[in-house]
Design a protein around this motif. Structure first.
Motif: not given
Length: 188
Positions: A112-114, A135-141
């Motif tokens: 979803v974030v992608s 779950q989103l740790r690798g996506q956090i900017d």
């Protein structure tokens, strides 16, 4: 590209809420509030901002993502669609809400974030909680942490323990206030 920003209040011992989701120990008055209202007006609930005459159109976010336990705080306090001035996405496999400008989904948060990143718009606010943040740790900017001068001693952590994989962030700004709150901003 839109950034995923984990903007959250945290205790000195790393908790975003008490054991039962309580967050009333965090100060909502003090000199730090002027900065929060000026720089992050879009993170205030729509109804509260309206009552205080706060213009939310100058905020950085156009979307907020959150887990069910974070979302349900609003309805439990008389605000069924707390951030209806933003596109709201609530992740839940068991619950559903049908409110203004809100979508409940059981989809993979990373997917979803992608998809959100590929669209035009303001940044994406990761509002909470710890399961979703993990779950989103690798996506956090970017992390914007409002360190509060309180030790909770237990509760919901900033991230849940899991697979050990260090993620490095650089401190880009830190401001301390007489209230004891320190707002720190880190980017990946």
């Amino acid at each position: 590209m839109r950034e995923l920003v984990y903007y959250i209040a945290v205790s000195l011992d790393g908790f975003i809420a008490g054991p039962h989701g309580e967050f009333d120990a965090f100060p909502v008055e003090g000199d730090h509030m002027e900065t929060l209202v000026r720089e992050y007006p879009d993170t205030l609930p729509t109804d509260i901002a309206g009552l205080q005459g706060i213009d939310q159109s100058s905020g950085r976010f156009s979307t907020v993502v959150m887990g069910w336990n974070t979302y349900v705080i609003g309805p439990e306090n008389g605000m069924p669609s707390s951030y209806r001035h933003l596109e709201q996405i609530v992740f839940s496999r068991r619950h559903h809400a049908d409110e203004e400008n809100l979508r409940t989904t059981a989809e993979d948060p990373v997917d979803v974030v992608s998809e959100l990143r590929a669209r035009e718009g303001g940044d994406i606010w990761l509002c909470g909680g710890a399961d979703l943040a993990t779950q989103l740790r690798g996506q956090i900017d970017r992390l914007v942490l409002k360190h509060n001068p309180v030790v909770l001693g237990g509760g919901i952590p900033l991230f849940h323990a899991g697979h050990y994989a260090p993620a490095e962030f650089d401190l880009v700004r830190s401001r301390d206030y007489a209230s004891g709150v320190v707002i720190s901003e880190y980017e990946r």
